[in-house]
Design an enzyme around this catalytic site. Structure first.
Site, mmCIF file in Angstrom:
data_model
loop_
_atom_site.group_PDB
_atom_site.id
_atom_site.type_symbol
_atom_site.label_atom_id
_atom_site.label_comp_id
_atom_site.label_asym_id
_atom_site.label_seq_id
_atom_site.Cartn_x
_atom_site.Cartn_y
_atom_site.Cartn_z
ATOM 1 C CB SER A 1 -1.504 -7.765 5.522
ATOM 2 O OG SER A 1 -1.788 -8.481 4.355
ATOM 3 N N GLY B 1 -0.599 -3.490 -4.555
ATOM 4 C CA GLY B 1 -2.067 -3.183 -4.258
ATOM 5 C C GLY B 1 -2.439 -2.518 -3.107
ATOM 6 N NE ARG C 1 -3.388 -6.339 -8.578
ATOM 7 C CZ ARG C 1 -2.975 -6.524 -7.313
ATOM 8 N NH1 ARG C 1 -1.748 -6.315 -7.017
ATOM 9 N NH2 ARG C 1 -3.913 -7.054 -6.431
ATOM 10 C CB SER D 1 -11.584 -6.619 -1.699
ATOM 11 O OG SER D 1 -10.331 -5.969 -1.811
ATOM 12 C CG ASP E 1 -2.400 -13.012 -0.861
ATOM 13 O OD1 ASP E 1 -2.890 -12.840 -2.240
ATOM 14 O OD2 ASP E 1 -2.175 -12.301 -0.165
HETATM 15 C C1 S3P Z 1 -4.202 -7.652 1.261
HETATM 16 C C2 S3P Z 1 -5.502 -8.122 0.776
HETATM 17 C C3 S3P Z 1 -5.627 -9.186 -0.159
HETATM 18 C C4 S3P Z 1 -4.376 -10.011 -0.718
HETATM 19 C C5 S3P Z 1 -3.177 -9.040 -0.579
HETATM 20 C C6 S3P Z 1 -3.049 -8.206 0.648
HETATM 21 C C7 S3P Z 1 -4.196 -6.820 2.390
HETATM 22 O O1 S3P Z 1 -6.071 -8.559 -1.564
HETATM 23 O O2 S3P Z 1 -4.547 -10.659 -1.813
HETATM 24 O O3 S3P Z 1 -1.949 -9.679 -1.091
HETATM 25 O O4 S3P Z 1 -3.194 -6.642 2.709
HETATM 26 O O5 S3P Z 1 -5.223 -6.132 2.824
HETATM 27 P P1 S3P Z 1 -7.595 -8.256 -1.842
HETATM 28 O O6 S3P Z 1 -8.031 -7.297 -0.697
HETATM 29 O O7 S3P Z 1 -7.496 -7.577 -3.283
HETATM 30 O O8 S3P Z 1 -8.310 -9.456 -1.648
#
Ligand code: S3P
Length: 429
Positions: free
Chosen positions: A22, A94, A122, A167, A315
């Protein structure tokens, strides 16, 4: 290609885990929008983060590396990105797609974003709908709910927005768009999620505040880059932590792991399950707390995991389910329907693959129920192209009685390049 895992007596010794995924994404993004050079050390050179690097190069940013963990980003300033010549490819990531959508919404040019088969399935409406409210034009399949997405951005309106789902990616996308708005943007979260974007924005000089569950950002005149040492990724450490707990002769030290409280739900739950884990906070790096974590083989008991804990370990649920197999009694995981829209439908894939290894596990609409039997047999498993499924199954295989073969394990490189080498460096045969 397949990966074969044989049972191990334990994990012993010391390891460092790779840099946080992240935070590595965010350092490229904010470093690109900042003025001056940003240098990140211990950057995660995984497929996901490399996708972010490629996207920002395509937006005109000069980025050197990653070279032995170091990335140098020559920031273009908030208004210095240029129109990409081709479609931007976020791969499996994502975070790349959602955060980049927030940034592109504020740019006075046209761009198109796509990703691999998993990412194109997604949900993106959770980002494109509030961005449209802020004034961006975003088009895509099914009313801009799915990629490929075309963005025509520009000057945005600040909005007050209550996130319908907890999220961090959506929150971050709106904070980044808020940098380009004509007034404050206020985002209210149902439950707190990881705050890496806020911490890095603060380090780069953006003005925002958090009051109760609401984060507000005011449009920034500029961001300033700097040096960031990326902490080790607790989400990667999680696989080694659980592997050490469930194998009988383990004593493992993990050095330099990020322990931001919005990420440490797994450590809290494992402590409650009776795990012998000690966390010694050693320093802060990049505005984030960092610790050494010692893990010893443990007798675990089942527990209930739900509510506001879920975003703090979202996660880690696949590997937590593996720990639950080796706990006494039942473990119930609920309020976790978000797992259905991750890299795979993780409630379905965890249930299927742990059952294939011999677990007693049931799927609920929003969670899992695992009866701790204390044993797995091993067997043949699929990854579904999902890195965390492949690694969770591998951890189960270490504590199984027989051999485990995992098909299609290359996806592990999405977040943890060198996973098998790291495991082999500390495993007791
Ligand atoms: C993340 C947020 C989470 C997590 C992903 C990384 C991020 O997703 O599951 O692996 O870096 O902000 P969501 O915001 O969709 O919950």
């Amino acid at each position: 290609m397949s990966l074969t895992i044989t049972p191990a007596r334990g994990l012993r010794g010391e390891v460092s885990v790779p840099g946080d995924k992240s935070i590595s994404h965010r350092v490229v993004m904010l470093g690109s929008l900042a003025e001056g050079e940003t240098v990140a050390t211990n950057f995660l050179p995984s497929e996901d983060c490399l996708a972010t690097v490629r996207c920002f190069r395509a937006l005109g940013v000069e980025i050197d590396g990653p070279d032995r963990g170091t990335v140098r980003i020559r920031g273009r300033g908030l208004y210095g990105l240029s129109e990409p010549q081709d479609v931007l490819d976020a791969g499996n990531s994502g975070t790349t797609m959602r955060l980049l959508l927030g940034i592109l919404a504020g740019q006075p040019f046209f761009s198109v974003l796509t990703g691999d088969g998993s990412l194109r399935r997604r949900p993106m409406g959770r980002v494109t709908a509030p961005l449209a409210e802020m004034g961006a034009t975003v088009m895509g399949r099914d009313g801009a709910k799915y990629a490929p997405l075309a963005v025509s951005g520009g000057r945005l309106r600040g909005i007050s927005y209550r996130l319908p789902v907890a999220s961090a990616q959506v929150k971050s996308a709106l904070l980044l768009a808020g940098l380009y708005a004509d007034g404050p943007t206020r985002i209210t979260e149902p439950v707190p999620t990881r705050d890496h974007t806020e911490r890095m924005l603060a380090a780069f000089g953006a003005a925002f505040e958090r009051k109760n569950g609401t984060v507000s950002i005011v449009p920034a005149p500029r961001l300033r880059g700097g040096e960031i040492a990326v902490p080790g990724d607790l989400s990667s450490a999680a696989f080694l932590i659980v592997a050490a707990l469930i194998t009988p002769e383990s004593d493992l030290l993990l050095r330099g792991v990020g322990v931001n409280p919005t990420r440490t739900g797994l450590l809290d739950v494992l402590a409650r399950m009776g795990a012998r884990i000690t966390v010694r906070e050693t320093r802060t790096a990049g505005g984030e707390p960092v610790a050494d974590i010692r893990v010893r083989s443990s007798t675990l008991r089942g527990t209930v995991v739900d509510g506001s804990l879920i975003p703090r370990l979202i996660d880690e649920i696949p590997v937590l389910a593996v720990a639950a197999v080796f706990a006494d009694g039942e473990t119930v995981i609920q309020d976790a329907a978000e797992l259905r829209v991750k890299e795979s439908d993780r409630l379905a894939t965890v249930r299927q693959e742990l059952a294939a290894l011999g677990a007693d596990i049931r799927e609920q609409p929003d969670g899992l129920v695992i009866r701790g039997t204390g044993r797995l047999t091993g067997g043949r498993c699929r990854s579904y192209g999902d890195h965390r499924i492949a690694m969770a199954v591998a951890v189960g295989g270490l504590a199984a009685s027989g051999k485990t073969v995992i098909d299609d394990p290359a996806c592990i490189n999405v977040s943890f390049p060198g996973f098998t080498d790291t495991l082999n460096s500390v495993r007791l045969e």
